[in-house]
Design an enzyme around this catalytic site. Structure first.
Site, PDB file in Angstrom:
ATOM      1  N   CYS A  93      49.188  42.639  52.337  1.00 51.41           N
ATOM      2  CA  CYS A  93      50.120  41.421  52.303  1.00 51.41           C
ATOM      3  C   CYS A  93      50.912  41.783  51.061  1.00 51.41           C
ATOM      4  O   CYS A  93      51.164  40.824  50.255  1.00 51.41           O
ATOM      5  CB  CYS A  93      49.555  40.297  52.426  1.00 51.41           C
ATOM      6  N   GLY A  94      51.127  42.966  50.583  1.00 55.08           N
ATOM      7  CA  GLY A  94      52.170  43.258  49.542  1.00 55.08           C
ATOM      8  C   GLY A  94      51.334  42.933  48.262  1.00 55.08           C
ATOM      9  O   GLY A  94      50.073  43.080  48.145  1.00 55.08           O
TER      10      GLY A  94
END
Lengths: 298, 81
Positions: A93-94
């Protein structure tokens, strides 16, 4: 020149990766919508609660100058600080997790000079990171965020409130990703306890004094206030959990969207390369056949 | 003449509409709110609240512990669940 088969295998693998990332994006998008709905549904409740609190606080300050200090608003000498860090259970998720962890570390270093820091970690990623470090961990919890379950959050919040009341910790702060919009999250560090009512004051001033003093309170002022403040604190914890969950989904959705775009880009390049190689091979073969035939004719 | 009632929990809005009577499980005992009630903030126990809406239909709602605010014929119930 690259091997035709090699490129074909790569194309296939990039394609399946793209399928996975785009599926993950869809899943996050639907989870995000759910979380956003949760936030939207909570908002009126939280606002009205603040409004009621504002009325009451207005009364208490005008009447008896806040004689009864609520146990949750007590400012003690800060010896032990509890830091609640909200991370995700999963990666991909980044920079979602690493940003929270980084800002938690920064906060720990800040506090460490004056007080004893304890940690409570929500989410697997944070726990895995901090268990290797030497900061004391009071506990960790995995499932607060994956289910946006109100009741569960409430029991969690009550645990922290009890820690504060019993004097185990003198201040509680939360580090989490604040949800701005699906693409933007902001890491913030907020004070959870002692409960400060600064945010309430601005609204309280708009109320007219006569009206406020006419309101009947049942059973009485102190009991109503003692009920409303814990409610507000619990609501705050629930809001933070929801915010973090929504941010996680937003971050994952953005990350997966970018990954899908990148995969498409790579796929395009690979296809062009594949066609070029194929064309070159065919041309080569034709040249061989033609020159072979030429040789026979002579 | 009727009053406006809103019942909200942290998760959703449970009721919204015009009513003529609301009966609530107050902490000090059950009580009713009719038109032009004096402004009040009261704590509620968990239990059932009874509503008669402007079309004279009876509605019952289960609520968790919470708080009610009545102000200028606007009734607001904040319930835990």
């Amino acid at each position: 020149m690259a091997n035709l088969k090699e490129i074909r295998v790569r194309i296939a693998s990039v394609k399946s990766t793209r399928q996975i990332t785009s599926a993950m994006k869809m899943v996050s998008a639907s989870k995000l919508r759910k979380a956003q709905n949760g936030i939207l549904n909570l908002r009126p409740y939280a606002q009205k609660l603040q409004h009621l609190l504002a009325i009451l606080q207005h009364r208490t300050t005008s009447a008896n100058q806040g004689e009864n200090i609520n146990p949750f608003s007590q400012n003690r000498e800060v010896k032990n600080i509890l830091l609640i860090v909200f991370t995700a259970n999963k990666g991909l998720c980044g920079p979602f997790n690493s940003f929270v962890i980084k800002s938690a570390i920064r906060r720990i270093e800040e506090i460490d000079k004056t007080a004893n820091v304890k940690l409570f970690l929500v989410g697997k990623k944070g726990f895995e990171f901090f268990k290797k470090r030497d900061t004391e961990i009071l506990g960790h919890e995995l499932d607060v965020l994956s289910s946006d379950n109100y009741k569960y959050c409430i029991t969690m919040a009550e645990r922290f409130m009890n820690m504060f009341i019993s004097g185990d910790v003198d201040q509680i702060e939360m580090v989490y990703n604040k949800f701005k919009n699906p693409a933007v999250q902001e890491v913030v560090c907020e004070q959870f306890l002692p409960f400060s009512n600064n945010s309430v004051d601005s609204k309280g001033k708009k109320l007219r004094e006569e009206e406020v003093n006419d309101i009947i309170l049942e059973p009485n002022e102190i009991e109503v206030l003692n009920e409303l403040i814990p409610k507000t604190i619990r609501t705050m914890f629930y809001r933070v959990a929801l915010d973090s969950f929504a941010s996680e989904q937003g971050a994952r959705m953005t990350a997966m969207h970018k990954a899908t775009d990148n995969a498409t880009e790579v796929l395009k390049d690979l296809t062009i390369k594949y066609n070029k190689v194929r064309q070159a091979t065919i041309t080569g073969e034709i040249v061989e056949i033609v020159s072979g035939a030429e040789a026979l004719n002579q | 003449m009727s009053m406006h009632l809103e019942v909200i929990s942290p998760e959703k809005c449970l009721y919204k509409g015009d009513v003529v009577l609301v009966q609530l499980p107050g902490k000090m005992g059950s009580f009713e709110i009719l038109n032009n009630h004096a402004p009040i903030i009261a704590l509620l126990d968990s239990g059932t609240m009874k509503i008669i809406d402007s079309e004279r239909n009876k509605v019952t709602l289960k609520i968790g512990s919470g708080v009610v605010e009545v102000f200028d014929n606007n009734i607001l119930v904040l319930s835990d669940s």
